[in-house]
Enzyme design. Structure first.
Site, PDB file in Angstrom:
ATOM      1  CG  HIS A  84      -0.464   0.000   2.318  1.00 43.51           C
ATOM      2  ND1 HIS A  84      -0.215   1.298   3.124  1.00 43.51           N
ATOM      3  CD2 HIS A  84      -0.183  -0.753   3.308  1.00 43.51           C
ATOM      4  CE1 HIS A  84       0.383   1.353   4.396  1.00 43.51           C
ATOM      5  NE2 HIS A  84       0.515  -0.033   4.495  1.00 43.51           N
ATOM      6  CG  ASP A  86      -2.896   3.994   2.487  1.00 40.22           C
ATOM      7  OD1 ASP A  86      -2.457   2.881   2.040  1.00 40.22           O
ATOM      8  OD2 ASP A  86      -3.672   4.124   3.617  1.00 40.22           O
ATOM      9  CG  ASP A 115       3.164   0.967   7.556  1.00 39.12           C
ATOM     10  OD1 ASP A 115       2.670   0.228   6.676  1.00 39.12           O
ATOM     11  OD2 ASP A 115       2.265   1.360   8.398  1.00 39.12           O
ATOM     12  CD  GLU A 149      -2.636  -1.261   5.838  1.00 41.72           C
ATOM     13  OE1 GLU A 149      -2.658  -2.327   6.510  1.00 41.72           O
ATOM     14  OE2 GLU A 149      -1.961  -0.310   6.087  1.00 41.72           O
ATOM     15  CD  GLU A 150      -1.016   2.831   7.573  1.00 42.42           C
ATOM     16  OE1 GLU A 150      -1.819   2.098   8.688  1.00 42.42           O
ATOM     17  OE2 GLU A 150      -0.201   2.355   7.540  1.00 42.42           O
ATOM     18  CG  ASP A 173       1.937  -3.482   5.642  1.00 41.58           C
ATOM     19  OD1 ASP A 173       2.764  -2.603   5.842  1.00 41.58           O
ATOM     20  OD2 ASP A 173       0.731  -3.442   5.690  1.00 41.58           O
ATOM     21  CG  HIS A 435       1.814   3.270  12.428  1.00 41.29           C
ATOM     22  ND1 HIS A 435       0.470   2.853  12.907  1.00 41.29           N
ATOM     23  CD2 HIS A 435       1.871   3.112  11.031  1.00 41.29           C
ATOM     24  CE1 HIS A 435      -0.092   2.517  11.671  1.00 41.29           C
ATOM     25  NE2 HIS A 435       0.752   2.622  10.764  1.00 41.29           N
TER      26      HIS A 435
END
Length: 467
Positions: A84, A86, A115, A149-150, A173, A435
């Site tokens: 992903h 995003d 990520d 995805e997030e 991921d 994150h």
């Protein structure tokens, strides 16, 4: 030329591509959504840029209405690699600009480096290495690029309705060696209105996403003595890396406090220090009204007790996937109402009702409405399956490290496939920076990851003589 040597020769191209992709701020932006950009212009730019790169490298590409896209090679049955583009909001605490893709000490820093832009591009260049080596494949290999995805997987829901669903595949991921089980995910929203305006709590705001441990919480108070609040802040025993500060005088009697903690992925709340909870613990010591105290006590007692659902008495665990986790990801309080959102990851042998029903009873007792705003079922692929064994062999052969499969609380696109697992890119013993501020991927590791993915593709999609 050996495939690994060929990947080493692409080092500059791989690093440059990762940097260019990181520099695109691909955070969801509903306010500017449009046709072809359902999640905002930044995400569209990242998708279009990556598809152009895939086309430039000689692959077939397709943009599926801006929701997702894919880059494909080969023919036959379909192997999916689901990444992903995003990213979560950057947050505070960075030592470098979060979208600068700064290289420092052999690492590429930036939101999305780990990520999931770096690993997704590693998969793309793994495909490129196989293509350049002219190794024949007996399957199609499709790199699917998601864009939501997030936030809620609206991208994958749309894509899989429009396009062929790979029977098996992996998501680059998560972590190496391999994740064969992923816990169920629940996002639960609590809401409550107050009968009258609260006298002292003007607002409390912390967290941007349910799946992130909040690293900042802002509080505005009124009707309290400023000197007393300041003295209480000085005396409060904050843990290391957590603090609270009283800002400059606000208009009238209002005062602003900023609490800073340590962010982490919502599936690992024990790795962070939740700024919201420390803010509430401090506020609970002030001379607030009975209703304000009761509101803070509810949060501190239920979501604020432990990391594993102890407050709600749902500390579930099982052998395949371990223990449940619970993160208070968002809190928004005004003088008239309160809203907060929990991120819960439950073990694979349990179901939605095992978690939601006990929480519903607590919510009703406290006068809160409760809504399930997102749910992903648990997912499990047996360790002895051909997919798991093929990927573990690739990992062991390339790295020389011990291959094993394990479970996580994080949810990846692997759940979208009948047989899907998460495979890399974080190697054992490495710090968990997904994150977090100063997210990074090391250049050595992105090259090693590319080599592992190339061998994995060969193990699944080529004739035995090339494996």
């Amino acid at each position: 030329m050996r495939l690994e040597d060929q990947i080493d020769k692409m080092k500059e191209d791989i690093v440059s591509a990762v940097q260019a992709c990181i520099r695109i701020k691909s955070v969801k932006d509903d306010a500017h959504a449009a046709q072809g950009a359902p999640f905002g212009p930044g995400i569209r730019e990242a998708l279009e840029w990556t598809l152009r790169l895939g086309e430039k490298l000689g692959f077939d590409v397709k943009n599926v209405d801006g929701y997702a896209g894919h880059i494909e090679m080969g023919s036959g049955d379909l192997l999916g690699i689901l990444g992903h583009l995003d990213v979560v909001p950057e947050g505070d605490g960075w030592s470098v600009p979060p979208y600068s893709a700064t290289i420092k000490d052999g690492k590429i820093y930036g939101r999305g480096a780990l990520d999931d832009k770096g690993p997704s591009l590693a998969a793309l260049f793994a495909m490129k290495a196989i293509k350049d080596a002219k190794i024949p494949l007996n399957k199609r290999v499709r790199l699917i690029l998601g864009t939501d995805e997030e936030s809620g997987w609206a991208d994958m829901d749309y894509y899989l309705q429009k396009e062929e669903v790979p029977y098996m595949g992996f998501a680059p991921d998560a972590e190496f060696p391999l994740i064969h089980a992923e816990k169920g995910i629940l996002h639960l929203e609590f809401k409550k209105s107050f009968a009258a305006a609260l006298p002292h709590l003007v607002s409390i705001r912390g967290g941007e996403r349910a799946n992130v441990v909040p690293d900042v919480c802002e509080v505005i108070l009124t009707g309290l003595d400023r000197d007393s609040v300041a003295q209480s802040l000085k005396e409060f025993a904050f843990p290391e890396d957590v603090n609270g500060q009283l800002q400059d005088q606000q208009a009238g009697q209002e005062m602003k406090l900023i609490f800073k903690g340590v962010g982490a992925h919502g599936s690992l709340p024990q790795h962070g220090k939740n700024a919201v909870l420390y803010a509430l613990k401090f506020l609970r010591l002030l001379p607030l009204s009975a209703e304000e105290q009761e509101t803070l006590d509810f949060i501190l007692t239920y979501p604020g007790t432990g990391f594993f659902g102890e407050g709600f008495e749902i500390a579930l665990r099982d052998e395949p996937s371990g223990q449940l986790s619970l993160n208070l990801g968002i809190l928004e309080l005004t003088s008239g109402e309160i809203r907060f959102v929990l991120d819960i990851r439950y073990p694979v042998t349990y179901g939605r009702d095992d978690v939601v029903l006990p929480i519903e009873k607590v919510a009703q007792k406290g006068g809160y409405s409760l809504q399930v705003i997102n749910h992903q079922k648990a997912h499990h692929v047996p360790k002895d399956s051909a997919l798991v064994q093929s990927l573990l062999k690739a990992y062991a052969d390339v790295t020389g490290l011990e291959p094993y499969a394990f479970a996580i609380g994080g949810g990846t696109y692997a759940k979208a496939l009948p047989q899907g697992v998460a495979f890399g890119p974080v190697f054992p013993g490495e710090p968990e920076v997904i994150h977090c501020a100063d997210e990074y991927i090391s250049i050595d590791n992105i090259l090693l990851t590319t080599k592992v993915y190339a061998q994995a593709i060969l193990n699944i999609a080529s004739d035995p003589e090339y494996r």
